[in-house]
Design an enzyme around this catalytic site. Sequence first.
Site, PDB file in Angstrom:
ATOM      1  CD  GLN A 126      -2.875   1.245   2.330  1.00 43.77           C
ATOM      2  OE1 GLN A 126      -2.423   1.511   3.440  1.00 43.77           O
ATOM      3  NE2 GLN A 126      -4.164   1.017   2.119  1.00 43.77           N
TER       4      GLN A 126
ATOM      5  CE1 TYR B  44      -3.538   8.425   7.579  1.00 41.46           C
ATOM      6  CE2 TYR B  44      -4.625   6.592   6.494  1.00 41.46           C
ATOM      7  CZ  TYR B  44      -3.993   7.127   7.602  1.00 41.46           C
ATOM      8  OH  TYR B  44      -3.823   6.371   8.731  1.00 41.46           O
TER       9      TYR B  44
ATOM     10  NE  ARG C  81      -8.784  -0.497   2.558  1.00 41.35           N
ATOM     11  CZ  ARG C  81      -8.745  -0.966   3.788  1.00 41.35           C
ATOM     12  NH1 ARG C  81      -7.785  -0.600   4.599  1.00 41.35           N
ATOM     13  NH2 ARG C  81      -9.634  -1.836   4.211  1.00 41.35           N
TER      14      ARG C  81
ATOM     15  NE  ARG D 146     -10.426  -4.572  13.554  1.00 40.95           N
ATOM     16  CZ  ARG D 146     -11.600  -4.150  14.001  1.00 40.95           C
ATOM     17  NH1 ARG D 146     -11.712  -3.779  15.259  1.00 40.95           N
ATOM     18  NH2 ARG D 146     -12.654  -4.098  13.204  1.00 40.95           N
TER      19      ARG D 146
ATOM     20  CB  CYS E 124     -10.529 -10.046  15.723  1.00 44.92           C
ATOM     21  SG  CYS E 124     -10.795  -8.292  16.036  1.00 44.92           S
TER      22      CYS E 124
ATOM     23  CB  CYS F  71     -10.982  -5.299  22.504  1.00 45.57           C
ATOM     24  SG  CYS F  71      -9.299  -5.796  22.068  1.00 45.57           S
TER      25      CYS F  71
ATOM     26  CB  CYS G 122      -4.765  -3.676  16.675  1.00 44.93           C
ATOM     27  SG  CYS G 122      -6.533  -3.565  16.957  1.00 44.93           S
TER      28      CYS G 122
ATOM     29  CD  GLU H 233      -9.943 -19.432  39.294  1.00 47.12           C
ATOM     30  OE1 GLU H 233      -8.956 -18.862  38.790  1.00 47.12           O
ATOM     31  OE2 GLU H 233     -10.695 -18.877  40.139  1.00 47.12           O
TER      32      GLU H 233
HETATM   33  C1  LIG Z   1      -3.609  -1.626  13.635  1.00 45.58           C
HETATM   34  C2  LIG Z   1      -4.299  -1.195  12.377  1.00 45.58           C
HETATM   35  C3  LIG Z   1      -3.619  -0.452  11.443  1.00 45.58           C
HETATM   36  C4  LIG Z   1      -4.246  -0.080  10.252  1.00 45.58           C
HETATM   37  N1  LIG Z   1      -3.523   0.557   9.290  1.00 45.58           N
HETATM   38  C5  LIG Z   1      -4.078   0.752   8.064  1.00 45.58           C
HETATM   39  C6  LIG Z   1      -3.293   1.206   6.974  1.00 45.58           C
HETATM   40  O1  LIG Z   1      -2.082   1.385   7.076  1.00 45.58           O
HETATM   41  N2  LIG Z   1      -3.912   1.409   5.795  1.00 45.58           N
HETATM   42  C7  LIG Z   1      -5.244   1.159   5.617  1.00 45.58           C
HETATM   43  O2  LIG Z   1      -5.754   1.344   4.519  1.00 45.58           O
HETATM   44  N3  LIG Z   1      -5.996   0.698   6.633  1.00 45.58           N
HETATM   45  C8  LIG Z   1      -5.450   0.469   7.838  1.00 45.58           C
HETATM   46  N4  LIG Z   1      -6.200  -0.088   8.838  1.00 45.58           N
HETATM   47  C9  LIG Z   1      -7.609  -0.436   8.576  1.00 45.58           C
HETATM   48  C10 LIG Z   1      -7.728  -1.897   8.153  1.00 45.58           C
HETATM   49  O3  LIG Z   1      -7.117  -2.126   6.917  1.00 45.58           O
HETATM   50  C11 LIG Z   1      -9.207  -2.325   8.084  1.00 45.58           C
HETATM   51  O4  LIG Z   1      -9.848  -1.576   7.115  1.00 45.58           O
HETATM   52  C12 LIG Z   1      -9.922  -2.163   9.404  1.00 45.58           C
HETATM   53  O5  LIG Z   1      -9.150  -2.713  10.442  1.00 45.58           O
HETATM   54  C13 LIG Z   1     -11.284  -2.835   9.400  1.00 45.58           C
HETATM   55  O6  LIG Z   1     -11.185  -4.169   9.015  1.00 45.58           O
HETATM   56  P1  LIG Z   1     -11.197  -5.400  10.060  1.00 45.58           P
HETATM   57  O7  LIG Z   1     -12.474  -5.327  10.817  1.00 45.58           O
HETATM   58  O8  LIG Z   1     -11.094  -6.600   9.193  1.00 45.58           O
HETATM   59  O9  LIG Z   1     -10.044  -5.212  10.960  1.00 45.58           O
HETATM   60  C14 LIG Z   1      -5.598  -0.434  10.030  1.00 45.58           C
HETATM   61  C15 LIG Z   1      -6.271  -1.176  10.994  1.00 45.58           C
HETATM   62  C16 LIG Z   1      -5.636  -1.563  12.153  1.00 45.58           C
HETATM   63  C17 LIG Z   1      -6.371  -2.401  13.149  1.00 45.58           C
HETATM   64  S1  SF4 Z   2      -6.456  -6.144  19.895  1.00 43.09           S
HETATM   65 FE1  SF4 Z   2      -8.665  -6.554  19.921  1.00 43.09          FE
HETATM   66  S2  SF4 Z   2      -9.436  -5.510  18.084  1.00 43.09           S
HETATM   67 FE2  SF4 Z   2      -7.234  -5.621  17.856  1.00 43.09          FE
HETATM   68  S3  SF4 Z   2      -6.924  -7.484  16.660  1.00 43.09           S
HETATM   69 FE3  SF4 Z   2      -6.754  -8.073  18.799  1.00 43.09          FE
HETATM   70  S4  SF4 Z   2      -8.801  -8.707  19.406  1.00 43.09           S
HETATM   71 FE4  SF4 Z   2      -8.991  -7.594  17.492  1.00 43.09          FE
END
Ligand SMILES: Cc1cc2nc3c(=O)[nH]c(=O)nc-3n(C[C@H](O)[C@H](O)[C@H](O)COP(=O)(O)O)c2cc1C
Ligand code: SF4
Length: 641
Positions: free
Chosen positions: A102, A173, A221, A320, A343, A346, A350, A412
Amino acid sequence: MFFQKLFTSYKINQCEIKNRFVVPAMVTNLCDEDGNITEAFIKYHEAKARGGFGLIITEDYGVNPNGVGYQNCARLYDESQVAANQRLTDTVHMYGAKMFAQVFHPGRQTSSAVNGGVQPVAAARIPDAFNREVPHELTIPEIHQLVAEFANTARLMKKSGFDGIELHLAHGYLLAGFLSTRQNRRTDEYGGCFENRIRIVEEIYHAMRAEVGPDFPLTARVSLTEDTVDGRQMQETMMIVKHLEKLGFDGLNLSNGEYTSYAPELISSTFTAKGYNVENAKRVHEFVNIPTIVANGINDPAMAETVLEQAACDFVGMARASLADPDMPRKAARGQLSSINYCIRCLQGCEGSLLEGKHVRCLVNPELGHETEYTFEQNPESKNVLVIGGGPAGMEAAIAATRQGHEVTLWEQRNELGGEFVSAIYPPAKGEYANFLVFLNHQMKALNINVVLNQTATVENVKEFNADKIIVATGGNPNKPNLSGIDAGNIHFANDVLLGREPIEGEIVVVGGGEVGTETAMYLADAERGHVTIIEMTGDIDAGLLRTVPTKRLFRDHEVTIITHAKVKQFNNNAVVIDYNGQDERIAADEIVLAMGYHADNELLKSLQSQLDNVACAGDVIEPTNALEASTSGFKAGYYA
Ligand SMILES: Cc1cc2nc3c(=O)[nH]c(=O)nc-3n(C[C@H](O)[C@H](O)[C@H](O)COP(=O)(O)O)c2cc1C
Ligand code: SF4
């Protein structure tokens, strides 16, 4: 074969991808501070490739030394950086996975503190609500310079062995800022009408295409909706995606939001419905003739398959989900759905870690970001390990120690495992959190760990057990202030209320507006147990990372009263007496709930440590923090048992 559609290959331009599991871009902060690729960065990606993901998209690479949103984010603008990136792509390719890079510019969504001391730049001089610095408005020569930098990076990406490039036009962005009237207030040829606002994207596309050639996948994207007051909605997005297709982009990765959007968030919490983008993505998918990916809150292969069955997209982004369990596709292929570490949305490990400037972590997967450390290759001499305490820290310790080859017993004192995390899954918008305990319980059974419930540990019986290594993970206990009236029958601990052990109703006062207090208040209000008042000592309630805004909305709907800057002085005659602005005030209360934090339950630990030299500890027994720290320290203690 389980999940027929997920495991069918598909092409983006000439690139054949073996299945429909995509890891969308995620910042890891695992590079060095100049954005160079590290061993940790490579191992992090290797885990996902080994786990079966068909396409892995890297974090957002900067095109110059200053174009990053986090200090340790990848950059690629110089020939000297190619070799390390080549090692990355070679590693991923060993497993049959494909890798796109990306490429982006953060625009105003960064700060001079992380991007080398340079003032952020943007389409216009409007500061971002998180980062707050007023950006410099790019001049036209600077725009031309940036276009050349994107082209240079595209050339180096292709040279590094990436299989494609995703241009980041989403999430607020720089380029999203040009596209959207929310940020773009320019009055030159890059602002105003759609033709002008998309000009910079067209210029970058043509410059990159000239470098990579017609057969190399170039995707974009896009945020379907921006989910802010004056953000873009679907009709404008339809115009954009059609335009991108005509321009020559080979695919679209459909997301939503920008970083100031709350519920729906672009990285959705449990306040936002799962699969939030699917309906809108389907509209785009039906409208264009290039492959599409959709992401956000699709963290389960069964749901991913259903999304494909609805013909809402060609690929499913599971960002995630891949942090929580990089082996998910492999497990899905075997139909081992209950062995997946899901996941729980939460955001703590991350997004939370990134916001603290640390590398990416995961509450449910303590190995994440530590792939170079937790290799399980040392084969230590097998020990007899006793873990005391069956909360997340104790369970993670037991699991890691067993995987290291030790013989583990866990004691426990309650009649179930899970510790304080059990009550944490009861408030509204926390149901998904149960997955974590389900996974830990599953692991404990799968690894045949000897669990003894209803077993209270004492110095004597621990000594008698004669373990080679003892890990104390006894957690913490809720604080009970030494105030007049504290022992009245109408005073309850939050966890007893949440677990339904002490059902209460009427005029309810919750003392403490931290995570536990706000969640208990929400639980009571949502279940319509009466009128709820929160008393908080500081200036605001804190429902946890990115949860405060949606929680406050719910409080408004349920007319929950919040009193801040208030200190409890005593409990008497069905009331809580508080010090508010230097005056005593009486808040009527039929029932009172204490949510005033925790203290470490460390008496046993101290006694054992004073008598034995083989005692380690993990979790809240060290210092009460949160489940992320508990699982992390538990796993570490078990690994090094
Ligand atoms: C830690 C983290 C960093 C992310 N960094 C980017 C990124 O660099 N570029 C981007 O387009 N999206 C980024 N995202 C968004 C993810 O690509 C994704 O769209 C978002 O987490 C929702 O999808 P999910 O529910 O499958 O996690 C990031 C998400 C997380 C959790
Ligand atoms: S920290 Fe929480 S939201 Fe992030 S990837 Fe792990 S379970 Fe998912």
